[in-house]
Design an enzyme around this catalytic site. Structure first.
Site, short mmCIF file in Angstrom:
data_model
loop_
_atom_site.label_atom_id
_atom_site.label_comp_id
_atom_site.label_asym_id
_atom_site.label_seq_id
_atom_site.Cartn_x
_atom_site.Cartn_y
_atom_site.Cartn_z
N ARG A 60 0.79 -1.34 -0.12
CA ARG A 60 -0.45 -0.07 -0.49
C ARG A 60 1.05 0.82 -0.17
NH1 ARG A 60 -2.09 -3.73 3.68
NH2 ARG A 60 -1.65 -1.97 5.09
N GLU A 97 5.34 -9.62 16.26
CA GLU A 97 4.95 -10.20 16.72
C GLU A 97 4.78 -11.31 17.14
OE1 GLU A 97 0.71 -8.96 17.87
OE2 GLU A 97 1.13 -9.72 19.54
P1 AMP Z 1 4.58 -2.05 11.55
O1 AMP Z 1 3.89 -2.50 12.38
O2 AMP Z 1 4.59 -1.26 11.57
O3 AMP Z 1 5.83 -2.79 10.85
O4 AMP Z 1 3.53 -2.45 10.30
C1 AMP Z 1 3.66 -3.56 9.06
C2 AMP Z 1 3.43 -3.06 8.03
O5 AMP Z 1 1.87 -3.79 8.39
C3 AMP Z 1 2.97 -1.43 7.39
O6 AMP Z 1 3.09 -1.98 5.90
C4 AMP Z 1 2.03 -1.10 7.78
O7 AMP Z 1 1.34 -0.79 6.97
C5 AMP Z 1 0.81 -2.37 7.65
N1 AMP Z 1 -0.01 -2.38 8.96
C6 AMP Z 1 0.32 -2.23 10.47
N2 AMP Z 1 -1.06 -2.66 11.04
C7 AMP Z 1 -2.00 -2.05 9.88
C8 AMP Z 1 -3.18 -1.65 10.16
N3 AMP Z 1 -4.15 -1.64 11.59
N4 AMP Z 1 -3.96 -1.32 9.32
C9 AMP Z 1 -3.29 -1.31 8.12
N5 AMP Z 1 -1.71 -1.62 8.07
C10 AMP Z 1 -1.20 -1.76 8.86
#
Ligand code: AMP
Length: 173
Positions: A60, A97
């Site tokens: 995205r 996680e």
């Molecule tokens: P991160 O935990 O910041 O490494 O996020 C991992 C990936 O998952 C990133 O590309 C975020 O855009 C996506 N992501 C994580 N949590 C969400 C959420 N609640 N809604 C949409 N995208 C998410």
């Protein structure tokens, strides 16, 4: 307009796994006025930063990231999940996680003349953006900062990023 932008994000409970409140940006992408507004507002803080490349994180992060690159007169660099990029890559692992994930970037995508903006649609735990930062570091590029449409501030993802750099988001939860 910012309130309308936030109201247009669709929260989908329990996607892709139970307990996650997924922030779906497709209703923004489908609305020409909101899409234009979002891209311009994302670009605004970086107009004078002489950005030469925008990194967009799969998948995205490609959409608004490429539009952001266009507005900033910068190039676009995709950072992808393992095994998707055709040429020689550099890779970074980062913790999820449960388990680890790997992202890659083409080895020649950036060089030491580049000033880089790292973009994704959502920052959650910050692990992905931090890994993208390490990829840009490896290429000796200068990282100007981070840009997200949405910051899930309750997960404190920013704490994993370089505290000396600007981290800009339009919508916070
Ligand atoms: P991160 O935990 O910041 O490494 O996020 C991992 C990936 O998952 C990133 O590309 C975020 O855009 C996506 N992501 C994580 N949590 C969400 C959420 N609640 N809604 C949409 N995208 C998410």
């Amino acid at each position: 307009m910012l309130d309308l932008l936030k109201a247009t994000v669709r929260t989908v409970p329990n996607f892709p796994i139970p307990g996650v409140q997924f922030k779906d940006i497709t209703p923004i992408l489908a609305n020409p006025k909101l899409l234009r507004y979002a891209v311009d507002a994302l670009a605004e803080p970086w107009k004078e930063a002489n950005i030469t490349k925008v990194i967009g994180i799969e998948s995205r992060g490609f959409i608004l990231g490429a539009m952001l690159a266009d507005v900033l007169n910068a190039g676009f660099v995709p950072v992808r999940k393992e095994g998707k990029l055709p040429f020689t890559t550099i890779r970074e692992r980062y913790g999820l996680e449960y388990g680890v994930d790997t992202i890659e970037m083409h080895i020649d995508a950036l060089d030491s003349d580049d000033v880089v903006l790292i973009h994704d649609d959502v920052i959650a735990t910050g692990g992905t953006a931090a890994a993208a930062h390490r990829l840009a570091d490896f290429a000796n590029a200068r990282i100007a900062g981070y840009s997200f449409l949405i910051d899930l501030t309750f997960l404190d993802g920013k704490s994993k990023l370089d505290q000396n750099l600007r981290c800009h988001s339009l919508i916070q939860y």
